[in-house]
Design a protein around this motif. Structure first.
Motif, PDB file in Angstrom:
ATOM      1  N   LEU A 194       0.833  -1.205   0.000  1.00 39.91           N
ATOM      2  CA  LEU A 194       0.000   0.000   0.000  1.00 39.91           C
ATOM      3  C   LEU A 194       0.866   1.253   0.000  1.00 39.91           C
ATOM      4  N   TRP A 195       1.995   1.204   0.698  1.00 41.72           N
ATOM      5  CA  TRP A 195       2.932   2.332   0.695  1.00 41.72           C
ATOM      6  C   TRP A 195       3.493   2.553  -0.705  1.00 41.72           C
ATOM      7  N   ARG A 196       3.868   1.453  -1.385  1.00 36.92           N
ATOM      8  CA  ARG A 196       4.408   1.588  -2.744  1.00 36.92           C
ATOM      9  C   ARG A 196       3.375   2.155  -3.706  1.00 36.92           C
ATOM     10  N   SER A 197       2.121   1.728  -3.558  1.00 42.81           N
ATOM     11  CA  SER A 197       1.073   2.162  -4.483  1.00 42.81           C
ATOM     12  C   SER A 197       0.472   3.510  -4.096  1.00 42.81           C
ATOM     13  N   ARG A 198       0.933   4.051  -2.985  1.00 44.75           N
ATOM     14  CA  ARG A 198       0.476   5.360  -2.494  1.00 44.75           C
ATOM     15  C   ARG A 198      -1.030   5.367  -2.224  1.00 44.75           C
ATOM     16  N   ALA A 199      -1.542   4.228  -1.787  1.00 51.07           N
ATOM     17  CA  ALA A 199      -2.956   4.141  -1.389  1.00 51.07           C
ATOM     18  C   ALA A 199      -3.054   4.581   0.064  1.00 51.07           C
ATOM     19  N   ASN A 200      -2.959   5.877   0.299  1.00 52.88           N
ATOM     20  CA  ASN A 200      -2.755   6.396   1.654  1.00 52.88           C
ATOM     21  C   ASN A 200      -3.939   6.172   2.582  1.00 52.88           C
ATOM     22  N   ARG A 201      -5.156   6.198   2.064  1.00 56.98           N
ATOM     23  CA  ARG A 201      -6.309   5.981   2.939  1.00 56.98           C
ATOM     24  C   ARG A 201      -6.286   4.553   3.484  1.00 56.98           C
ATOM     25  N   ARG A 202      -6.075   3.585   2.615  1.00 53.95           N
ATOM     26  CA  ARG A 202      -6.000   2.202   3.055  1.00 53.95           C
ATOM     27  C   ARG A 202      -4.753   1.973   3.917  1.00 53.95           C
ATOM     28  N   LEU A 203      -3.675   2.645   3.570  1.00 58.96           N
ATOM     29  CA  LEU A 203      -2.438   2.541   4.346  1.00 58.96           C
ATOM     30  C   LEU A 203      -2.676   2.982   5.787  1.00 58.96           C
ATOM     31  N   ALA A 204      -3.361   4.117   5.971  1.00 57.93           N
ATOM     32  CA  ALA A 204      -3.608   4.635   7.318  1.00 57.93           C
ATOM     33  C   ALA A 204      -4.512   3.702   8.114  1.00 57.93           C
ATOM     34  N   LEU A 205      -5.538   3.144   7.468  1.00 53.33           N
ATOM     35  CA  LEU A 205      -6.452   2.249   8.167  1.00 53.33           C
ATOM     36  C   LEU A 205      -5.739   0.987   8.622  1.00 53.33           C
ATOM     37  N   LEU A 206      -4.959   0.367   7.734  1.00 52.01           N
ATOM     38  CA  LEU A 206      -4.257  -0.854   8.114  1.00 52.01           C
ATOM     39  C   LEU A 206      -3.226  -0.575   9.199  1.00 52.01           C
ATOM     40  N   LEU A 207      -2.517   0.528   9.105  1.00 56.82           N
ATOM     41  CA  LEU A 207      -1.541   0.884  10.138  1.00 56.82           C
ATOM     42  C   LEU A 207      -2.212   0.981  11.496  1.00 56.82           C
TER      43      LEU A 207
END
Length: 494
Positions: A194-207
């Protein structure tokens, strides 16, 4: 699964699996999850990983028999009485546990009941061993709730299948007999993707979801595995998963501008790299430290997991500007410098090395090559860069075969021996004229190998043809002849 590095293997960054997602209304949809395989291989990819759990010493067993039995409810009461949880939390957790246990009994006989009961039993075993701590309540009770939802309305699953739930990014893996379990490595691999694909909304939720299920372990934090595996009892940890976790959380913290919040939490994850097993993953080796893929099995030292753990430590030291991470990386790198060359057979890579050494399967060989590439890029060290280049070339090279046995005594069971350069499917065909006397095929590891043969009594030359197909599909053959000697005459008695 986890499984082992089959269990624990990190998919290629560009991969995306189709993960089943249970919706709130009970329906099931599919979601593309970057960095996650739809299904992980079962736990028996390497049978030698399945070390039996050591029996408890007699004295300890006797003391345990005299001590009051630890139950889930009693352990929750202990937390309440110690002030670790308040009365309302105690009642809520107690009632949720009892409801999950009752629900398992209400399910129809069959797979759903088995899996739900298996999750409840796992929590009970953890409590009975005194391992049910306050910080483990959150991930374990989340598992009770998720399993209750899935086995109530979701479809039956194949072993190792990955699933999730509507409104969540966390990946769960099906472990037969133990239900659904959070898979730390799969989730951290997804966080990286998700970090590589810059999917920041999903990145923040999973984090956020992963930060919430960290458990206190050895004075630090760990993302634990909550299923029994390979002789190891839950909860256990992996340097491969933890190292990837430190890397991915640091990347996410910087991307989301949450350094001050996330990095101090992630920094506590360094602790297991300082501690010996079974609490930690550190084993002193080769003038440095080897970091274990399974905290419960210090004898199994897997190179691919170790190398990726080092990459994670290196990146965390860089992203977080952390001296302790740099020191732990340096300790591990000293050991890796000696271990990487010893895992090179000259034709393939070894998965693990020790009292018994055995080769990687194709996916693990490629995985190790990718991890060595990452370490090479960070260190520009010829030890890792050279190994990466050789391992890449081995995938294109045909196995080498050479017939060793040249004569055998007739009328006995003998062995036609040969040298093999790498793990392959080897076939043998022994003929004399038009007659086929032996035709077999087996998968064999590198080294001197052989096929048993009931040697005919008739003396003479027998043609031998050997073929080998390696894991990447490369083929080779060797031909020759075995001379059969006349059977020895029995000695006369008297």
């Amino acid at each position: 699964m986890l499984f082992a590095c089959a269990a624990l293997a990190v998919p290629a960054p560009a991969s995306a699996g189709r993960v089943l997602v249970l919706e709130r209304d009970g329906g099931v949809a599919e979601r593309s999850d970057p960095g996650v395989r739809s299904r992980e291989a079962g736990p028996r990819t390497h049978l030698r990983e399945r070390a039996a759990a050591a029996p408890a010493p007699r004295a300890a067993t006797a003391r345990a028999a005299r001590a009051p039995k630890r139950t889930v409810v009693r352990e929750l009461q202990r937390m309440r009485d110690a002030g670790a949880i308040d009365a309302a939390s105690y009642r809520e957790r107690r009632d949720d546990y009892r409801a999950a246990k009752a629900y398992a009994k209400r399910l129809p006989a069959g797979r759903r009941r088995i899996e739900m009961a298996g999750v409840v039993a796992l929590v009970e075993r953890i409590a009975a061993r005194g391992s049910l701590t306050v910080s483990r309540v959150e991930p374990l009770w989340l598992a009770l709730e998720r399993n209750r939802r899935w086995w109530g309305t979701g479809p039956l699953l194949a072993s190792g299948q990955r699933v999730s739930f509507e409104g969540s990014e966390v990946v769960w893996q099906y472990v037969p007999g133990q239900g659904l379990a959070i898979h730390p490595l799969a989730n951290f691999g997804k966080l990286n993707a998700l970090w590589r694909s810059r999917a920041n909304r999903r990145l923040a939720l999973l984090l956020d979801e992963l930060l919430a299920v960290a458990a206190q372990r050895g004075g630090g934090l760990a993302w634990e595995y909550y299923f029994d595996y390979g002789g190891g009892r839950a909860p256990w940890v992996s340097a491969l998963a933890q190292g990837t976790g430190l890397q991915s959380m640091a990347r996410a913290a910087i991307r989301l501008d949450r350094r001050e919040e996330v990095l101090p939490v992630a920094r506590r994850g360094l602790r297991i790299f300082q501690l010996p097993p079974p609490t930690g993953v550190r084993v002193d080796a080769d003038g440095g430290a080897h970091y274990l893929i399974y905290s419960f099995n210090p004898r199994l030292q897997v190179l691919n997991g170790f190398v990726q753990a080092l990459v994670g430590l290196y990146d965390f030291g860089k992203y977080a500007n952390d001296d302790e991470a740099r020191r732990l990386f340096a300790d591990g790198e000293r050991a890796a410098r000696s271990q990487v060359p010893r895992h090179d057979t000259g034709a393939w890579s070894l998965y693990a090395r020790g009292s018994v050494s055995y080769e990687s399967n194709l996916s693990y060989h490629q995985l190790l090559t990718d991890f060595l590439k990452s370490l090479c890029e960070r260190t520009v060290d010829p030890v890792y860069c050279g190994a990466r280049e050789r391992f890449e070339s081995y995938v294109r090279e045909a196995p080498r075969l050479e017939l060793v046995t040249r004569r055998l005594r007739g009328g006995r069971t003998g062995s036609i021996r040969f040298d093999l350069s790498k793990i392959s499917r080897v076939g043998i065909r022994v003929t004399r004229g038009d007659r086929v006397l032996l035709s077999r095929a087996l998968t064999m590891g590198y080294g001197r190998r052989g096929f048993a043969w009931a040697v005919p009594r008739r003396a003479g030359r027998y043609a031998v043809r050997l073929t080998a197909v390696d894991l990447a599909g490369n083929t080779s053959q060797a031909t020759g002849a075995v001379r059969v000697l006349r059977p020895k005459k029995p000695r006369r008695r008297g």
